[in-house]
Design an enzyme around this catalytic site. Structure first.
Site, mmCIF file in Angstrom:
data_model
loop_
_atom_site.group_PDB
_atom_site.id
_atom_site.type_symbol
_atom_site.label_atom_id
_atom_site.label_comp_id
_atom_site.label_asym_id
_atom_site.label_seq_id
_atom_site.Cartn_x
_atom_site.Cartn_y
_atom_site.Cartn_z
ATOM 1 N N ASP A 1 11.457 18.550 1.141
ATOM 2 C CA ASP A 1 10.556 17.856 0.208
ATOM 3 C C ASP A 1 9.929 16.630 0.863
ATOM 4 O O ASP A 1 9.670 15.623 0.209
ATOM 5 C CB ASP A 1 11.287 17.456 -1.087
ATOM 6 C CG ASP A 1 10.339 16.869 -2.129
ATOM 7 O OD1 ASP A 1 9.128 17.169 -2.079
ATOM 8 O OD2 ASP A 1 10.802 16.088 -2.989
ATOM 9 N N ARG B 1 -3.354 5.553 -8.576
ATOM 10 C CA ARG B 1 -3.278 4.709 -7.381
ATOM 11 C C ARG B 1 -4.595 3.987 -7.121
ATOM 12 O O ARG B 1 -4.813 3.497 -6.018
ATOM 13 C CB ARG B 1 -2.807 5.530 -6.187
ATOM 14 C CG ARG B 1 -1.447 6.130 -6.446
ATOM 15 C CD ARG B 1 -0.738 6.756 -5.262
ATOM 16 N NE ARG B 1 0.554 7.202 -5.726
ATOM 17 C CZ ARG B 1 0.769 8.398 -6.298
ATOM 18 N NH1 ARG B 1 -0.208 9.265 -6.409
ATOM 19 N NH2 ARG B 1 1.958 8.712 -6.744
ATOM 20 N N ASN C 1 4.414 18.773 1.095
ATOM 21 C CA ASN C 1 5.269 19.834 1.629
ATOM 22 C C ASN C 1 4.861 21.195 1.061
ATOM 23 O O ASN C 1 4.086 21.282 0.110
ATOM 24 C CB ASN C 1 6.742 19.536 1.326
ATOM 25 C CG ASN C 1 7.023 19.382 -0.156
ATOM 26 O OD1 ASN C 1 6.281 18.711 -0.850
ATOM 27 N ND2 ASN C 1 8.083 20.004 -0.648
ATOM 28 N N TRP D 1 10.161 -0.214 -2.656
ATOM 29 C CA TRP D 1 9.049 0.656 -3.061
ATOM 30 C C TRP D 1 7.732 -0.125 -3.043
ATOM 31 O O TRP D 1 6.807 0.208 -3.794
ATOM 32 C CB TRP D 1 9.317 1.254 -4.446
ATOM 33 C CG TRP D 1 10.232 2.428 -4.382
ATOM 34 C CD1 TRP D 1 11.595 2.406 -4.458
ATOM 35 C CD2 TRP D 1 9.862 3.802 -4.192
ATOM 36 N NE1 TRP D 1 12.091 3.681 -4.329
ATOM 37 C CE2 TRP D 1 11.053 4.561 -4.170
ATOM 38 C CE3 TRP D 1 8.647 4.468 -4.035
ATOM 39 C CZ2 TRP D 1 11.056 5.958 -4.003
ATOM 40 C CZ3 TRP D 1 8.661 5.847 -3.870
ATOM 41 C CH2 TRP D 1 9.855 6.572 -3.855
ATOM 42 N N GLY E 1 2.287 19.868 -6.177
ATOM 43 C CA GLY E 1 3.067 20.645 -5.211
ATOM 44 C C GLY E 1 4.370 21.190 -5.780
ATOM 45 O O GLY E 1 4.904 22.166 -5.268
ATOM 46 N N SER F 1 -3.534 11.649 -9.261
ATOM 47 C CA SER F 1 -3.002 10.296 -9.341
ATOM 48 C C SER F 1 -3.598 9.405 -8.258
ATOM 49 O O SER F 1 -3.347 8.212 -8.231
ATOM 50 C CB SER F 1 -1.473 10.329 -9.195
ATOM 51 O OG SER F 1 -1.102 11.013 -8.013
ATOM 52 N N ASN G 1 8.019 6.449 1.431
ATOM 53 C CA ASN G 1 7.323 7.377 0.563
ATOM 54 C C ASN G 1 5.831 7.048 0.602
ATOM 55 O O ASN G 1 5.294 6.724 1.643
ATOM 56 C CB ASN G 1 7.933 7.300 -0.846
ATOM 57 C CG ASN G 1 7.646 8.539 -1.663
ATOM 58 O OD1 ASN G 1 6.578 8.656 -2.260
ATOM 59 N ND2 ASN G 1 8.575 9.486 -1.692
ATOM 60 N N TRP H 1 -2.129 13.560 -2.648
ATOM 61 C CA TRP H 1 -2.065 12.559 -3.717
ATOM 62 C C TRP H 1 -2.142 11.119 -3.229
ATOM 63 O O TRP H 1 -1.806 10.186 -3.972
ATOM 64 C CB TRP H 1 -0.897 12.801 -4.654
ATOM 65 C CG TRP H 1 0.447 13.118 -4.077
ATOM 66 C CD1 TRP H 1 0.905 14.347 -3.703
ATOM 67 C CD2 TRP H 1 1.521 12.202 -3.826
ATOM 68 N NE1 TRP H 1 2.184 14.254 -3.237
ATOM 69 C CE2 TRP H 1 2.600 12.950 -3.302
ATOM 70 C CE3 TRP H 1 1.681 10.824 -3.986
ATOM 71 C CZ2 TRP H 1 3.818 12.361 -2.942
ATOM 72 C CZ3 TRP H 1 2.894 10.247 -3.629
ATOM 73 C CH2 TRP H 1 3.937 11.013 -3.122
#
Lengths: 592, 168
Positions: free
Chosen positions: A327, A156, A285, A496, A217, A200, A417, A267
């Site tokens: 999740d 990222r 989570n 996304w 996770g 990431s 997300n 992350w």
């Protein structure tokens, strides 16, 4: 011989002089490990003139630069540039495009410092380019072990400071590169990849440190944020998102050792308030996934934690939902913004949570307080919020458990997300890349921990809510009224796409399965322009200026969870969600 | 003609080398290292996770996660093509490493009789060489041919393809 050929010959001669070998000979050498791919040649002028990044520049970047993933520490994803406007955005055209050479999800923001662009890609790669032309300056690739554990093979982004570029290698190694050459200055193992720790996120540079967390996770890790020395990579402090016995919060875990494998992975890069030296990080989570296997609130999973960057101490937290069973990582951090509410100005945090709620919070130097929360997508799990604390009441019919199947909306991917929101101080609006009308079901089974092995204990299903007429959305909310102002719907695609807002009154984002990059009027939501790129866009768009001209840059490269969702959509709606072409590229646009 | 210098480091460590012909199989969580017998793998049930073991030195080849195996007992009459020859008493063995991003293929879809990767939802058909039925995985799971000797499951030949996944 034309000029270009002469330049090439000169380059070859320089290479020969420096290395005493030829390009042909070098092909016979074994791969040079972590060394950059470019031959040792003269440093290009744009890198010779490279402007070191200072603490002051990170706090107050020049208008034309984009020095960290969200540009500023408050996480706004906002460019003050005004050449590209809602009036001329329809004339946007590609200026250059460069293939990254790798497939999979390209999520990183191009980082731009004075005409030099640094781009992280999948394949554990960082590319430096001349921002105005796309000319490649150097390329760094760090090899990964053949048995690397890397469930989300993306980056990222990078961080920049001084004359270094910081990169979180997939195998949980933090690397500092020389910004002028791409050569490794130091590399520090953050955690053991064989135990399921991988990275990431883009590192954060703040308070004279470089700071990261790790993913994993799904693999029974114990999440943490850790700081390292900028010059040497020496570890400075480490703070866990799951407290040990004797530490505040451990009482929210069952007695025994479950805190050691409790999840709470990190992350996405945290945001930062220089005034208090507190940095705000989102946590994943709990693990395993079923809440009934770890009775209690499970602090600090699915939370925002405020970390004092001087010491690593946690100075406040807010848990979006206790005892997660869905999740719903809450890894994307809240943005820092002052907003009006009930006649007063709140020194605030605003978080768009994976659990489908939009959270307005208040921050001080010692705590995070609840102000207001409301759903921004279909949400059937919370029946109410405590008006004082914001703690949700959970409908047990929509909470899966061990041997207990339950459905819930939004889906396990959340209403939003990881893709970051943007905020424009001009419109006072928050721009959210949302996924509406998606739901999951899930059922748990007992699971035993083994290092590096999957530790979720859950089987999941996925469906589109009955009556749905669309999925993806770009939403705009006025932060002072707490009301939604406009929504753009994507009829046949999820969204996304991270969002960019600009002072020119334009909002940019990709995110759709038709590979398009979109520009909206920031005030009205009118679609001003769209352009089909080489793949689907899940990267963070940025804007920068070189030689007086404003550009917008974004990576196109579908993969990771966007691909997974497309796959599952195609299972429930066969033929309507075909594979999206893969293959990464950096695209740069400007107005002709 | 250019010859490339050898660059791959050979893995000599017996715990890390890929399974060899003649190896026995043990459950991943069995400290007693009891060799698996055909009767230990129940018919039409979810996959049993296993390691190969050097039979002489009793070295379990668990040094690399790429050695992790899945065993399934299928209806012999429904095995297709090369899978028939690789099975022993209806038991097939595959790597558990998904060819997509290297997750462990831990899930089993009983109604469909398919292996299922929980990370990105690839479905593999164990009756037919673990071919990809659905999902993003680019290739079938490499198979590990088996035979039965002295009522024990024995590796008959190395993996049918290199165990690897996308980012590596």
């Amino acid at each position: 011989m034309d000029d270009k050929a002469k330049r090439s010959l000169r380059l070859l001669l320089v290479t020969l002089a420096l290395t005493g070998t030829t390009a042909l000979d070098s092909a016979q050498q074994p791969p040079a490990g972590a060394a950059p791919r470019a031959p040792a040649a003269k440093i290009p002028p744009v890198l010779q003139e490279y402007q070191p990044v200072t603490a002051d520049r990170l706090k107050k970047p020049e208008d034309g630069d984009w020095l960290m993933t969200r540009r500023t520490y408050d996480g706004w994803g906002y460019s003050p540039l005004t050449q590209i406007t809602s009036g001329n955005a329809a004339r946007l055209q590609p200026v250059w495009v460069v293939a990254t050479g790798v497939n999979n999800g390209h999520e990183a923001a191009p980082i731009v410092n004075g005409g030099v662009m640094f781009v992280a890609t999948p394949g554990n790669q960082v590319i430096a380019l001349e921002a105005a032309t796309g000319r490649i300056l150097w390329r760094y690739r760090r090899p990964l072990a053949e048995d690397v554990i890397l469930l989300h093979a993306t980056s990222r982004g990078v961080a920049v400071f001084g004359d270094k570029v910081f990169f979180a290698s997939g195998d949980a190694v933090l690397v500092a590169l020389d910004a002028r050459t791409g050569r490794e200055v130091w590399a520090t193992t953050v955690e053991q990849n064989r135990n399921g720790y991988y990275m990431s996120l883009a590192p954060l540079v703040a308070d004279g440190k470089v700071i990261v967390g790790t993913s994993g996770g799904e693999l029974g890790i114990r999440g943490f944020v850790a700081a390292f020395d900028l010059e040497t990579g020496k570890p400075l402090w480490k703070v866990f998102s799951v407290p040990a016995p004797g530490e505040p919060g451990n009482e929210t875990w069952p007695k025994g050792d479950q805190w050691k494998t409790g999840g709470g992975s990190i992350w996405v890069t945290g945001n930062y308030d220089p005034a208090t030296n507190l940095s705000y990080w989102g946590t994943g989570n709990g693990g395993p996934w079923m809440g009934d296997q770890r009775p209690g609130d499970n602090l600090y999973t699915s939370s925002t934690i405020a970390i004092d960057l001087a010491t690593g101490a946690i100075k406040g937290h807010f848990q979006y939902h206790p005892n997660d069973s869905w999740d719903w990582d809450e890894v994307s951090p809240p943005i820092l913004v002052e907003y009006a509410r009930n006649g007063r100005t709140i020194h605030g945090l605003i978080d768009v949570a994976r659990d489908g709620y939009l959270w307005f919070l208040e921050r001080t130097d010692s705590r995070i307080a609840f102000v207001q929360g409301m759903p921004y997508v279909k949400q059937n799990v919370f029946t109410s919020l405590d008006p004082k604390t914001g703690r949700p009441e959970i409908d047990p019919a929509h909470k899966p458990g061990t041997g207990k199947k339950a459905d819930f909306c939004p889906s396990l991917w959340g209403g939003k997300n990881w893709p970051p929101v943007a905020f424009s101080p001009k419109t006072r609006m928050l721009y959210i890349p949302a996924n509406e009308n998606l739901c999951s079901d899930s059922v748990g089974a007992p699971i035993r921990y083994a290092p590096g092995q999957r530790f979720t204990g859950a089987t999941t299903g996925f469906f589109i809510a009955p009556g749905a007429d669309h999925i993806g959305e770009v939403q705009a909310w006025n932060v002072d009224t707490g009301k939604r102002v406009w929504t753009h719907q994507y009829k046949t695609s999820p969204n996304w796409g991270p969002v960019l807002a600009t002072a020119g009154g334009v909002v940019f984002g990709g995110g759709t399965n038709d590979q398009r990059f979109h520009a909206f009027d920031a005030s009205s939501g009118k679609l001003l322009w769209e352009f089909p790129t080489s793949s689907g866009i899940i990267g963070e768009p940025v804007s920068f200026m070189v030689n007086g001209k404003q550009y917008v840059a974004v990576q196109s490269g579908w993969g990771i969870d966007s691909r997974g969702m497309q796959q599952r959509l195609n299972e429930v709606s066969p033929g309507n969600y075909p594979d999206v072409p893969e293959g990464g590229a950096i695209w740069v646009f400007g107005v002709k | 003609m250019l010859g490339l210098a050898p660059c791959a480091i050979a893995q000599e460590d017996p715990a890390s080398v890929r399974p060899k012909a003649g190896d026995l199989l043990v459950r991943v969580d069995d400290p007693a290292l009891t060799p698996l017998r055909p009767g230990d793998i129940p018919l039409a049930m979810p996959q049993v996770m296993a390691w190969a073991m050097d039979p002489a030195a009793k070295i379990v080849r668990s040094g690399s996660r790429l050695n992790r195996l899945m065993l399934l007992h299928l209806d012999e009459s429904r095995l297709i093509g090369e899978t028939k020859g690789r099975a022993a008493a209806g038991i097939v063995a595959y790597t558990s490493i998904c060819t997509h991003t290297g997750c462990d293929v831990t899930d089993w879809l009983p109604e469909e009789g398919l292996l299922y990767c929980p990370c990105h939802f690839t479905k593999y058909d164990p009756k037919s060489g673990a071919s990809v039925v659905d999902g993003p995985a680019p290739r079938p799971l490499p198979a590990l041919p088996l035979r039965v000797a002295d009522d024990q499951l024995v590796v008959a030949a190395p993996f049918t393809a290199r165990v690897t996944f996308e980012p590596a």
